[in-house]
Structures are given as structure tokens and as C-alpha cells.
Enzyme design. Structure first.
Site, PDB file in Angstrom:
ATOM      1  CB  SER A 129       9.263   8.346  12.170  1.00  0.00           C
ATOM      2  OG  SER A 129       9.237   8.954  10.904  1.00  0.00           O
ATOM      3  CG  ASP A 351       6.413   3.865   5.132  1.00  0.00           C
ATOM      4  OD1 ASP A 351       7.200   4.700   4.640  1.00  0.00           O
ATOM      5  OD2 ASP A 351       6.430   3.559   6.339  1.00  0.00           O
ATOM      6  CG  HIS A 354       9.111   5.227   8.054  1.00  0.00           C
ATOM      7  ND1 HIS A 354       7.833   5.681   7.776  1.00  0.00           N
ATOM      8  CD2 HIS A 354       9.631   6.094   8.948  1.00  0.00           C
ATOM      9  CE1 HIS A 354       7.594   6.780   8.477  1.00  0.00           C
ATOM     10  NE2 HIS A 354       8.666   7.054   9.199  1.00  0.00           N
TER      11      HIS A 354
END
Length: 373
Positions: A129, A351, A354
Site C-alpha cells: 500500500s 494511521d 501511510h
């Protein structure tokens, strides 16, 4: 006169030797002779306009009112997980930072120039990702440069392709969390450290940008395999850094055996850091990246390098084919403020892995662009 002629001949030879050495030194800076980052210096260098040899990965973040390079709300493809402004992030200063190498300026990204230079070509990101993050960043940057250009979008389970049809440029994503295979066997899901069956899909591409690391540390329910196969051995688990080394070595052998450097430029995206522990950047009161609004000051990161970086430089250093390491770890470590944190759509939890878009991955692509000039 004889001694003068002899001395002149010796002097001429010395000058020729210096010239040849100088030319060889320049050649090692060119893409075709860049095998790895090794010590993190020479292959990361760029000849600046002043002629100064510059390491693009050593520098600091400076505030720049002309940033960001695009408005996330106008990007045609952006996962909610990365669209921090849309999902309520209250601050905007993280959008305004530009990476400044110590000894030169990075060329400003020019999407129209990239599309024209690479007309009819394919650029593919291969990885997890974090690769999605970088792929969507590049698509947003290109779209901002040519907002009215025709595009097509094709997607299946593993391969997504956006083509800027006016230029014949395809920007592709091949999703592969480990680069090596996970296969279904009688005993369950097996991570095979010595197998890359999906590599056929990576052939015939003009630019390949590989990435893997984050999933090598996953355990428990988030671990997508039951056993790991290391040659003839089938193990319930093993040291993850050792496993990463073995898997990356398999990938390196695949590149050496299958890639023609005259037709395909290969990049490896360095280790993308996380910011889940405040003490790593010198803040004992910060539990994670939430609420961070400024980069770390200066050019050093208190937490030091990530152990996986050593594996990457070692494996790349042993390869026979040229692979350019986008050594983005340090410049990304300094961006504790650039994660989605709580502003990532329906993504559960905090998160700090990311990155928001617009944001840090745009700089990764700015460096990629500089290396493709």
C-alpha cells in the site's frame, strides 16, 4: 631539448590520466552505472546547475507557500485513506513543505514534460500500500499538469492502470505485498521466500519502481500467511529481518535474470518509516503521529536508521544489473506531521504508516522525476 621533450610527454600523460579519471567519475554518476546506494552517497547524487555534485537524500524541509503541487479535491483517483483534507484534517501547514537538499535544488516537478519525455511508455509501481500511496501521488501530479487530458482507468485484483491517452503514457500499479509469492498448499497459506511467479506481469515495462517491507513485520490476524518456506524447510515463523533478506535476494536474482537495463530502468523505493512512537523523534509526550503539524527540525532523526535499510543496501549492492535506490527513509522520517493519523476515511485506528495526499509521496515522485530527466 631531449629532456624538455621527455618532460612535456610526461606532463601530457599526467593530464590525460586526470581527464580520463574525471570522465570515469562522471560516468559513475549516470543512471546506467548506478548499481546501488551502498553507502548512501554517490548514486543519490545529482549534478546541480552550479556543477556541484549533490546528494538528493540529505537535506531539510523548508516552508514554501507555492506548495502543494495539486489540490487533492481535483484528483480523479484518491483513496479515502490518503485524502486527509476531505476527512477533516484541520491543519494545512503540512502541505507547504518542500524538500531542500543540502547542496542543490531539486528540479520542480513538470508533469507535462514527463508525459512528453515518456510518450508511449509504461511506468509501473510494484509493491504494497506504500506503492499505492506513491502511484496515486504521481497520477494526481500528472493530472494537475494536464487536467483536460483524456484518461482511461482499468483495474483488477492485482493490476491497476491509468493511461493518459493523449500521450500514450500508462501509470500502473501491481499490488504485491512481499514481491515473493504466497501460495495455497495443503497445510495452508505459505510465504515462499524463493518464488516469484508474478514476475511475468512486470516485463515489458519502461520504468519499474519496487517496494516492500511493512508487511514483513505483521503478526497475528494481520499476517496473511500461515507458514514460511525457506528452501526445503517449512517453518511456523522465523526472524522477520532474515526472512526479508531472503525474499529481497530472490527479487534481486529475478531482476538480474530478467531485466534488460537498455529497455527498463529499475528503482527500489527505500524503507518508508512509521511514526507510532514519539520518543523516536525526541518527544516523550507524543504517543504517535496524531496532532503533529511540523516536520522534525534539521537534517538528522533522533531515532536513527531503520534496520531494514541495511538489508536493502546489502542486497542491492550485490546485484549485477543497475538498480537505483530512492533512499527516502531519512527525508520521510523527518515528516512526523505528514501521516493521515485519524483523518483517513473509514480506515480504522490511527494511521501513522501511510501518508496524506497531497503530501510527502509527491517529493518521492519529484526525485523520481529528477532521475528520469
Amino acid at each position: 631539448m631531449g629532456s624538455r621533450a621527455q618532460w612535456s610527454f610526461v606532463l601530457l600523460c599526467a593530464l590525460l590520466s586526470v581527464l580520463i579519471a574525471s570522465l570515469n567519475g562522471t560516468a559513475t554518476e549516470s543512471f546506467g552505472h548506478t548499481h546501488h546506494l551502498g553507502n548512501g552517497t554517490s548514486p543519490g547524487r545529482r549534478e546541480g546547475a552550479s556543477g556541484i555534485s549533490c546528494n538528493m537524500f540529505r537535506g531539510s524541509w523548508v516552508y514554501d507557500q507555492s506548495y502543494p503541487l495539486y489540490d487533492s479535491s481535483t484528483c480523479p483517483i484518491l483513496d479515502p485513506e490518503f485524502d486527509c483534507q476531505r476527512y477533516g484534517r484541520p491543519d494545512k501547514s503540512y502541505l507547504k513543505y518542500r524538500w531542500k537538499p543540502d547542496a542543490c535544488e531539486l528540479p520542480r516537478f513538470n508533469g507535462l514534460d514527463l508525459l512528453r519525455r515518456w510518450k508511449g511508455k509504461k511506468i509501473m509501481f510494484v509493491g504494497d500500500s506504500i506503492s499505492i500511496n506513491q502511484w496515486q501521488s504521481l497520477v494526481c501530479m500528472l493530472h494537475a499538469a494536464v487536467p483536460d487530458a483524456k484518461t482511461t482507468y482499468k483495474k483488477n485484483d492485482t493490476l491497476s492502470t491509468i493511461t493518459f491517452t493523449d500521450y500514450g503514457v500508462s501509470v500502473m500499479l501491481y499490488h504485491s505485498t512481499y514481491l515473493v509469492d504466497i501460495v495455497e498448499e495443503r497445510i495452508g497459506r505459505v510465504l515462499r521466500l524463493d518464488s516469484i511467479q508474478s514476475g511475468a506481469a512486470w516485463l515489458g515495462v519502461d520504468v519499474l519502481v519496487f517496494n516492500t517491507w511493512h508487511w514483513w513485520t505483521h503478526k497475528g490476524k494481520s499476517q496473511p500467511w500461515d507458514y514460511v518456506r525457506d528452501g526445503d524447510q517449512v517453518l511456523k515463523d522465523m526472524d522477520r529481518l532474515v526472512a526479508f533478506n531472503k525474499g529481497l535476494t530472490t527479487w534481486a536474482k529475478w531482476v538480474d535474470a530478467n531485466i534488460n537495463p537498455a529497455a527498463t530502468k529499475v528503482f527500489f523505493q527505500g524503507i518508508s518509516p512509521t511514526h507510532s512512537k514519539g520518543p523516536e523523534w525526541g518527544d516523550k509526550n507524543a504517543k504517535n503521529c496524531y496532532g503533529q503539524t511540523q516536520p522534525v527540525n534539521g537534517s538528522t532523526y533522533p531515532g536513527g536508521p531503520v534496520p531494514a535499510q541495511g538489508v536493502v543496501t546489502s542486497v542491492l549492492g550485490a546485484m549485477s544489473k543497475p538498480v537505483y535506490l530512492l533512499d527516502i527513509t531519512l527525508l520521510s522520517q523527518l515528516r512526523r506531521d505528514a501521516h493521515p493519523s485519524a483523518y483517513s476515511g473509514d480506515h480504522p485506528g490511527m494511521d501513522c504508516s501511510h501518508w496524506c495526499l497531497a503530501g510527502l509521496p509527491d517529493t518521492w515522485n519529484q526525485i523520481l522525476y529528477a532521475k528520469l530527466l
